[in-house]
Design a protein around this motif. Sequence first.
Motif, short mmCIF file in Angstrom:
data_model
loop_
_atom_site.label_atom_id
_atom_site.label_comp_id
_atom_site.label_asym_id
_atom_site.label_seq_id
_atom_site.Cartn_x
_atom_site.Cartn_y
_atom_site.Cartn_z
N HIS A 53 1.00 -1.14 0.10
CA HIS A 53 0.00 -0.11 -0.19
C HIS A 53 1.03 1.25 -0.08
CE1 HIS A 53 -3.10 2.98 1.27
NE2 HIS A 53 -2.04 3.36 2.36
N SER A 54 1.80 1.31 0.72
CA SER A 54 2.86 2.47 1.18
C SER A 54 3.66 2.76 -0.36
CB SER A 54 3.74 2.41 2.24
OG SER A 54 3.07 2.21 3.46
N ILE A 55 3.91 1.62 -0.89
CA ILE A 55 4.92 1.70 -2.03
C ILE A 55 3.78 2.56 -3.35
CG2 ILE A 55 5.99 0.70 -4.20
CD1 ILE A 55 6.62 -1.59 -2.05
N LEU A 56 2.50 2.02 -3.29
CA LEU A 56 1.57 2.59 -4.36
C LEU A 56 1.47 3.78 -3.82
CD1 LEU A 56 -0.80 -0.48 -4.61
CD2 LEU A 56 0.69 0.54 -6.28
N VAL A 57 1.13 4.45 -2.74
CA VAL A 57 0.82 5.84 -2.43
C VAL A 57 2.08 6.65 -2.79
CG1 VAL A 57 0.54 7.42 -0.54
CG2 VAL A 57 -0.67 5.29 -0.47
N SER A 58 3.17 5.99 -2.38
CA SER A 58 4.47 6.81 -2.95
C SER A 58 4.85 7.15 -4.53
CB SER A 58 5.78 6.21 -2.41
OG SER A 58 6.21 5.17 -3.45
N ARG A 59 4.34 6.20 -5.07
CA ARG A 59 4.03 6.40 -6.71
C ARG A 59 3.10 7.29 -7.41
NH1 ARG A 59 4.60 -0.14 -8.19
NH2 ARG A 59 7.02 -0.33 -7.54
N PHE A 60 2.24 7.91 -6.33
CA PHE A 60 1.06 8.66 -6.80
C PHE A 60 1.02 9.80 -6.32
CE2 PHE A 60 0.26 4.50 -8.65
CZ PHE A 60 -0.18 4.92 -9.89
N CYS A 61 1.96 10.48 -5.42
CA CYS A 61 1.98 11.84 -4.98
C CYS A 61 3.04 12.61 -5.17
CB CYS A 61 2.01 11.42 -3.41
SG CYS A 61 3.35 10.47 -2.54
N GLY A 62 3.64 12.38 -6.46
CA GLY A 62 4.42 13.49 -7.03
C GLY A 62 5.72 13.68 -6.25
N ASP A 63 6.25 14.84 -5.80
CA ASP A 63 7.31 15.34 -5.29
C ASP A 63 7.55 14.88 -3.86
OD1 ASP A 63 8.49 16.42 -7.70
OD2 ASP A 63 7.68 18.36 -7.13
N ASP A 64 6.20 14.43 -3.31
CA ASP A 64 6.40 14.09 -2.03
C ASP A 64 6.43 12.55 -1.78
OD1 ASP A 64 5.97 16.78 -0.68
OD2 ASP A 64 3.81 16.39 -1.62
N ALA A 65 7.28 11.90 -2.59
CA ALA A 65 6.89 10.50 -2.73
C ALA A 65 7.59 9.72 -1.47
CB ALA A 65 7.78 9.88 -3.99
N LEU A 66 8.67 10.36 -0.86
CA LEU A 66 9.38 9.75 0.39
C LEU A 66 8.18 9.92 1.42
CD1 LEU A 66 11.46 8.42 1.75
CD2 LEU A 66 12.54 10.68 2.15
N ALA A 67 7.70 10.88 1.71
CA ALA A 67 6.52 11.14 2.60
C ALA A 67 5.61 10.20 2.31
CB ALA A 67 5.97 12.60 2.72
N GLY A 68 5.00 9.86 1.16
CA GLY A 68 4.33 9.00 0.56
C GLY A 68 4.52 7.50 0.87
N GLN A 100 4.33 9.25 14.16
CA GLN A 100 4.20 9.29 12.65
C GLN A 100 5.13 10.59 12.51
OE1 GLN A 100 3.47 7.35 9.97
NE2 GLN A 100 4.37 8.91 9.10
N SER A 101 5.09 11.57 13.52
CA SER A 101 5.87 12.79 13.63
C SER A 101 7.49 12.38 13.65
CB SER A 101 5.60 13.78 14.49
OG SER A 101 6.55 14.74 14.61
N ALA A 102 7.77 11.48 14.47
CA ALA A 102 8.99 10.83 14.71
C ALA A 102 9.55 10.10 13.68
CB ALA A 102 9.01 9.86 16.02
N VAL A 103 8.67 9.38 12.74
CA VAL A 103 9.10 8.84 11.58
C VAL A 103 9.52 9.52 10.58
CG1 VAL A 103 8.36 7.41 9.59
CG2 VAL A 103 7.66 6.55 12.07
N TYR A 104 8.62 10.75 10.54
CA TYR A 104 9.28 11.76 9.24
C TYR A 104 10.39 12.63 9.80
CZ TYR A 104 4.42 11.64 6.90
OH TYR A 104 3.40 11.02 6.32
N ARG A 105 10.36 12.91 10.90
CA ARG A 105 11.75 13.70 11.46
C ARG A 105 13.01 12.94 11.27
NH1 ARG A 105 8.95 14.76 16.54
NH2 ARG A 105 10.78 13.80 17.59
N ALA A 106 12.80 11.50 11.52
CA ALA A 106 13.95 10.71 11.15
C ALA A 106 14.48 10.71 10.05
CB ALA A 106 13.73 9.19 11.70
N PHE A 107 13.75 10.93 8.90
CA PHE A 107 14.13 10.92 7.66
C PHE A 107 14.33 12.32 6.99
CE2 PHE A 107 12.69 6.93 8.56
CZ PHE A 107 13.68 5.93 8.21
N GLY A 108 14.34 13.44 7.87
CA GLY A 108 14.33 15.00 7.40
C GLY A 108 13.21 15.27 6.46
N LEU A 109 12.13 14.82 6.85
CA LEU A 109 10.60 15.32 6.38
C LEU A 109 9.98 16.35 7.48
CD1 LEU A 109 9.47 11.98 4.70
CD2 LEU A 109 10.58 13.87 3.55
N PRO A 110 8.99 17.21 7.18
CA PRO A 110 8.24 17.76 7.78
C PRO A 110 7.23 16.93 8.49
CG PRO A 110 8.12 18.93 5.52
CD PRO A 110 9.00 17.52 5.68
#
Length: 176
Positions: A53-68, A100-110
Motif C-alpha cells: 500500500h505504501s509503495i503505491l501511495v509513494s508512486r502517486f503523490c509526485g514530489d512527496d514520494a518519500l513522505a508517501g 508518525q512525526s518521529a518517523v518523518y523527522r527521522a528521515f528529514g521530512l516535515p
Amino acid sequence: MKLAGWIQTYTGKKFWPLDPRPEDVDIEDIAHALAMQCRFGGHCLRFYSNAEHSILVSRFCGDDALAGLLHDGSEAYLLDMLSPIKQFMPDYKAAEKRCQSAVYRAFGLPETTPESVKLADRRVLRTERMQVMRDTGDPWVVDSEQPIDAEIVGWAPLRARGLFLQRFAELTQVAA
C-alpha cells in the motif's frame, strides 16, 4: 528517561511507541513490520500488505514520494487500527500522531503529512476497494475519488519488504 514500555523491533532495537524518538526509528524495522501487516485487519480477498500500500501511495503523490512511502510508518510500531475503531480512540490517535512525526523527522521530512500524500492515499484506498475487497454495494467515503492506474498484486511479505526498501533507496539514493 523514556516513558512507558518499549517493544523489541525486527532489528533488535528498543522502541518506545508512546515516547517515540527519531533516533530510534529504523527503515528496516518499518519495511519489515509493514510487510508483515495485512491491510483492512485481514478482511481483504487475499493477503495485501501495508508495505505494498505504501509503495503505491509513494508512486502517486509526485514530489512527496518519500513522505508517501513513510505515511503509515507509525503502524510499524503501533499497528494498523481499523478506521471505524480509531475514530473513537483519541489516545491512540495522539500516540499515532507523535509516532508518525518521529518517523518523518527521522528521515528529514516535515512532521505533517502533505496534502498530495493524503490524496494519493485516498485514491489508493479507492483502488483497493475495487481490487481486494468484496463488492457489497455499500458506499465508501472514497468512492468519489479517481482510482490509480495500477494492479494490486498482493506480494508475499518477504517480497513486499524488499520492494519497500528498494523504493526507499530509489527515493533517498541511500542503500537501506
